[in-house]
Design a protein around this motif. Structure first.
Motif, short mmCIF file in Angstrom:
data_model
loop_
_atom_site.label_atom_id
_atom_site.label_comp_id
_atom_site.label_asym_id
_atom_site.label_seq_id
_atom_site.Cartn_x
_atom_site.Cartn_y
_atom_site.Cartn_z
N PRO A 69 0.82 -1.22 0.00
CA PRO A 69 0.00 0.00 0.00
C PRO A 69 0.85 1.26 0.00
CG PRO A 69 -0.72 -1.56 1.70
CD PRO A 69 0.58 -2.05 1.19
N ASP A 70 0.23 2.37 -0.42
CA ASP A 70 0.94 3.65 -0.40
C ASP A 70 1.31 4.04 1.02
OD1 ASP A 70 0.77 3.89 -3.13
OD2 ASP A 70 -1.10 5.05 -3.08
N GLU A 71 0.44 3.68 1.96
CA GLU A 71 0.71 3.92 3.38
C GLU A 71 0.89 2.60 4.09
OE1 GLU A 71 -1.36 6.63 6.03
OE2 GLU A 71 -2.06 7.71 4.26
N VAL A 72 2.07 2.36 4.64
CA VAL A 72 2.34 1.14 5.40
C VAL A 72 2.27 1.48 6.88
CG1 VAL A 72 4.09 -0.57 5.99
CG2 VAL A 72 3.75 0.08 3.60
N HIS A 73 1.36 0.84 7.59
CA HIS A 73 1.18 1.13 9.02
C HIS A 73 2.12 0.28 9.88
CE1 HIS A 73 -2.26 3.66 8.15
NE2 HIS A 73 -2.73 2.70 7.37
N SER A 74 2.23 -1.00 9.52
CA SER A 74 3.10 -1.87 10.32
C SER A 74 3.54 -3.06 9.50
CB SER A 74 2.37 -2.35 11.59
OG SER A 74 1.30 -3.20 11.24
N GLY A 75 4.70 -3.58 9.85
CA GLY A 75 5.22 -4.78 9.19
C GLY A 75 6.39 -5.34 9.98
N THR A 76 6.40 -6.67 10.14
CA THR A 76 7.47 -7.33 10.88
C THR A 76 7.86 -8.62 10.17
OG1 THR A 76 6.65 -6.46 12.99
CG2 THR A 76 8.15 -8.35 13.10
N ILE A 77 9.15 -8.85 10.05
CA ILE A 77 9.68 -10.09 9.48
C ILE A 77 10.68 -10.69 10.46
CG2 ILE A 77 10.95 -11.15 7.57
CD1 ILE A 77 10.12 -8.76 5.84
N ARG A 78 10.47 -11.95 10.80
CA ARG A 78 11.43 -12.67 11.65
C ARG A 78 11.95 -13.86 10.85
NH1 ARG A 78 7.11 -11.45 15.03
NH2 ARG A 78 7.62 -10.22 16.90
N THR A 79 13.26 -14.02 10.81
CA THR A 79 13.86 -15.17 10.11
C THR A 79 14.90 -15.82 11.01
OG1 THR A 79 15.57 -13.80 9.07
CG2 THR A 79 13.53 -14.14 7.83
N ALA A 80 15.01 -17.15 10.88
CA ALA A 80 16.01 -17.90 11.64
C ALA A 80 16.28 -19.21 10.93
CB ALA A 80 15.53 -18.15 13.07
N PRO A 81 17.49 -19.76 11.07
CA PRO A 81 17.82 -21.03 10.42
C PRO A 81 17.32 -22.22 11.21
CG PRO A 81 19.73 -20.22 11.61
CD PRO A 81 18.66 -19.17 11.76
N LEU A 82 16.99 -23.28 10.48
CA LEU A 82 16.64 -24.57 11.08
C LEU A 82 17.38 -25.61 10.25
CD1 LEU A 82 14.71 -25.97 13.21
CD2 LEU A 82 13.21 -26.41 11.26
N GLY A 83 18.64 -25.84 10.56
CA GLY A 83 19.46 -26.69 9.71
C GLY A 83 19.54 -26.06 8.32
N PRO A 84 19.23 -26.83 7.26
CA PRO A 84 19.27 -26.29 5.91
C PRO A 84 18.03 -25.47 5.54
CG PRO A 84 18.59 -28.58 5.85
CD PRO A 84 18.91 -28.27 7.29
N VAL A 85 17.07 -25.37 6.47
CA VAL A 85 15.80 -24.70 6.23
C VAL A 85 15.84 -23.30 6.85
CG1 VAL A 85 13.32 -24.78 6.77
CG2 VAL A 85 14.54 -26.87 6.12
N GLN A 86 15.14 -22.35 6.22
CA GLN A 86 14.95 -21.04 6.83
C GLN A 86 13.50 -20.89 7.27
OE1 GLN A 86 16.61 -17.03 5.55
NE2 GLN A 86 14.51 -16.81 4.84
N ALA A 87 13.32 -20.52 8.51
CA ALA A 87 11.98 -20.26 9.05
C ALA A 87 11.72 -18.76 9.01
CB ALA A 87 11.87 -20.78 10.48
N THR A 88 10.54 -18.37 8.54
CA THR A 88 10.21 -16.96 8.38
C THR A 88 8.78 -16.70 8.85
OG1 THR A 88 11.64 -16.81 6.44
CG2 THR A 88 10.05 -15.03 6.76
N THR A 89 8.60 -15.67 9.66
CA THR A 89 7.28 -15.19 10.05
C THR A 89 7.12 -13.76 9.55
OG1 THR A 89 7.21 -16.57 12.04
CG2 THR A 89 5.73 -14.69 11.98
N VAL A 90 6.04 -13.51 8.83
CA VAL A 90 5.77 -12.17 8.29
C VAL A 90 4.37 -11.76 8.72
CG1 VAL A 90 5.62 -10.73 6.22
CG2 VAL A 90 7.19 -12.67 6.26
N GLU A 91 4.25 -10.52 9.20
CA GLU A 91 2.92 -9.98 9.49
C GLU A 91 2.91 -8.51 9.11
OE1 GLU A 91 1.97 -10.11 13.71
OE2 GLU A 91 4.04 -10.71 14.11
N GLY A 92 1.77 -8.07 8.59
CA GLY A 92 1.69 -6.68 8.18
C GLY A 92 0.45 -6.37 7.38
N ASP A 93 0.53 -5.28 6.63
CA ASP A 93 -0.57 -4.79 5.82
C ASP A 93 -0.70 -5.61 4.54
OD1 ASP A 93 -0.97 -2.78 7.69
OD2 ASP A 93 0.41 -1.41 6.68
N PRO A 94 -1.79 -5.41 3.78
CA PRO A 94 -1.98 -6.16 2.53
C PRO A 94 -0.79 -6.02 1.59
CG PRO A 94 -3.97 -4.97 3.09
CD PRO A 94 -2.93 -4.51 4.06
N LEU A 95 -0.51 -7.10 0.83
CA LEU A 95 0.52 -7.03 -0.19
C LEU A 95 0.26 -8.09 -1.26
CD1 LEU A 95 2.67 -9.61 0.12
CD2 LEU A 95 3.55 -8.25 1.99
#
Length: 330
Positions: free
Chosen positions: A48-74
């Motif tokens: 959106p033209d106006e972004v109110h909030s957004g958070t990305i968390r990433t961490a490794p799990l062996g060969p895998v990457q774990a990701t949590t994303v929360e925020g406005d529409p995209l």
């Protein structure tokens, strides 16, 4: 962008954090687009033209990457052009929509998604993900070779959501959510084991969709087959990968190894060859490999002879490696 920090939280998560919370309102849109680009690579992100909030968390799990994303529409779009530009095509994403609704398009499927559903998409092929309202997703990003699935098998599970009301869907939803919350906190051996369990579940899902539910096959054989396919995926580039090596690594006889593969309608050696051909075919169509000789691409994936590679490539795809490269040049 300020570098992300390594932060443990109440869940046990210890990983990188990117958030708009401390960014001035007029800078949030630019910050959020850069954060998404930093996390997901060659994907066209519409925010959106106006972004109110957004958070990305990433961490490794062996060969895998774990990701949590929360925020406005995209909206996230990965086209053939972007696939040719990036290096993310060797990854598969297992995603839980934990809040909101979504729409996913891949492999001729266009599906609506609701909170609680788990879905899979492959970064090697065009994909569109639309999140029209505030959302939260939790994802595990797996290297293709960890899965040990052929491309045709993988297509059976992309853009086919799993409801939390089903046995496997409920199990995957809990597993993806928990691992996304706690990734980065496990010892290396435990992290590798957990990543392998996720890969085994996805391989089992593909078998179920293909009607290969190990009917009449002892469960021990089915579990061993999944581990062997994962092992093959991890060692495709090794020209010394043979049935004898595979059997020895799994403490079984070569005869038993061949018996396990009887239900796959192929042999161990043919399975290895088909996975190598798929890897070569992807590389030959990739911009980053444009400067590599065809023989070098073949050697990269364990083919000792360029002439042999050309023969088996033509037999599998009805065109030569050079014809394939020319037809799929970025």
């Amino acid at each position: 962008m300020t570098p992300s920090a390594l932060l443990p939280d109440a869940h046990g998560f210890a990983g990188n954090l990117l958030t708009t919370d401390t960014v001035p309102a007029h800078q949030r849109r630019a910050y959020w687009r850069e954060a998404l680009s930093q996390t997901f690579g060659a994907v066209d992100m519409s925010v959106p033209d106006e972004v109110h909030s957004g958070t990305i968390r990433t961490a490794p799990l062996g060969p895998v990457q774990a990701t949590t994303v929360e925020g406005d529409p995209l909206e996230a779009l990965r086209t053939r052009r972007l696939i040719a530009q990036g290096d993310e095509d060797a990854y598969v994403v297992v995603k839980l929509l934990s809040r909101g609704v979504a729409r996913l398009e891949q492999d001729t499927r266009d599906v609506a998604l609701r909170a609680g559903e788990v879905f899979v998409y492959d970064l090697a092929r065009p994909v569109r993900l639309i999140l029209p309202q505030c959302f939260q997703t939790k994802s595990l990003v797996l290297p293709r070779q960890v899965l040990g699935l052929s491309e045709s098998d993988l297509r059976q599970i992309t853009a086919s959501p799993l409801s939390p009301d089903t046995g496997l869907g409920g199990l995957l939803a809990v597993l993806v959510s928990r691992l996304a919350d706690t990734a980065g906190s496990y010892r290396p051996h435990t992290a590798e084991l957990l990543a392998r369990n996720v890969a085994d579940l996805l391989a089992g899902l593909a078998d179920e969709r293909l009607g290969r539910s190990s009917e009449g096959t002892p469960s021990g054989d089915a579990a061993m087959l999944l581990r062997i396919r994962t092992f093959i995926g991890r060692h495709l580039a090794d020209p010394g990968l043979t049935p004898e090596v595979i059997a020895r690594a799994h403490h079984i006889s070569v005869r038993y190894l061949h018996k396990i593969f009887e239900g796959e309608d192929t042999t161990v050696s043919r399975w290895i060859q088909s996975r190598r051909l798929e890897a070569c075919r992807r590389d030959l169509a990739h911009r980053d490999a444009a400067g590599l000789a065809i023989a070098a691409v073949a050697h990269r994936w364990g083919f000792a002879s360029a002439a042999h590679f050309s023969r088996v490539f033509r037999a599998a795809y009805e065109m030569s490696p050079s014809e394939w490269r020319a037809a799929n040049r970025p």
